[in-house]
Design an enzyme around this catalytic site. Structure first.
Site, short mmCIF file in Angstrom:
data_model
loop_
_atom_site.label_atom_id
_atom_site.label_comp_id
_atom_site.label_asym_id
_atom_site.label_seq_id
_atom_site.Cartn_x
_atom_site.Cartn_y
_atom_site.Cartn_z
NE ARG A 27 -0.59 0.66 4.89
CZ ARG A 27 -0.35 1.80 5.33
NH1 ARG A 27 -0.76 2.88 4.32
NH2 ARG A 27 0.28 1.95 6.27
CG LEU A 28 1.99 3.79 -2.64
CD1 LEU A 28 2.01 4.54 -3.98
CD2 LEU A 28 3.35 3.82 -1.95
CG ASP A 29 1.24 6.04 4.32
OD1 ASP A 29 0.79 5.05 4.83
OD2 ASP A 29 2.29 6.51 5.07
CE LYS A 30 -7.44 11.17 2.53
NZ LYS A 30 -8.23 11.41 3.70
#
Length: 185
Positions: free
Chosen positions: A145-148
């Protein structure tokens, strides 16, 4: 309705807000979950706000609702697809987009957009079971994932075999990642 109770240690010397204190605890809740689901906060049996400053010995009691939807719905959200084949979709995720549904962000995520793009139906969520089973059902295709607030390339799996293979690559750190950062100011 879930309930959380904790006593501030007697040797506590910080001048910290309630929400930051709770988020710092090993079994605490993150601040977005606190903001989105709290129904009642009591400090020393008196109503309080998340912004209240704590003192040593304070008794904190929090009640909240976990408004988990029954389904993760496909949403027609434009995606910047860099590459796609029968096994993966590689997306240039925009800053501000949450990767997968979680507390406080049940819609408008990359997962919602991918379900639509892949032509899939709504995905039923699990509300009970092990943490890994519940999480797996909330992030179909997500292998990292990548942070928001982070933009960048994210690889997603279109089928279970690809998902397991890619997850193993990330877990075993056999995948090579390169990062480029552009700063201004």
């Amino acid at each position: 309705m879930p309930f959380f109770s904790v006593k501030v240690p007697k040797d506590y010397e910080k001048n910290e807000r309630l929400d930051k204190f709770i988020a710092s605890l090993p079994d605490g809740m993150n601040r977005s979950k606190l903001k989105s689901g709290v129904t009642e906060i009591l400090i020393n049996a008196k109503k309080a706000k998340l912004s209240q400053k704590l003192k040593a010995g304070d008794q904190i009691d929090i009640q909240w609702e976990d408004n988990i939807p029954d389904n993760i719905e496909p949403e027609n959200i434009p995606l910047d697809i860099v590459y796609e084949d029968e096994n993966v979709t590689v997306v240039n995720k925009k800053q501000g987009m949450v990767t997968h549904p979680a507390c406080g962000n049940w819609e408008h995520t990359l997962v919602n957009a991918l379900l639509f793009h892949w032509g899939r139906e709504a995905f039923e969520t699990l509300k009970e079971g092990t943490a890994s089973e519940i999480l797996e059902r909330r992030r179909p295709g997500i292998v990292h994932r990548l942070d928001k607030e982070t933009s960048g390339i994210i690889i997603t799996a279109k089928n279970r075999d690809s998902e397991e293979w890619l997850q193993k690559q990330f877990k075993d750190r056999t995948i090579q990642k390169e990062y480029i950062c552009i700063c201004q100011g």
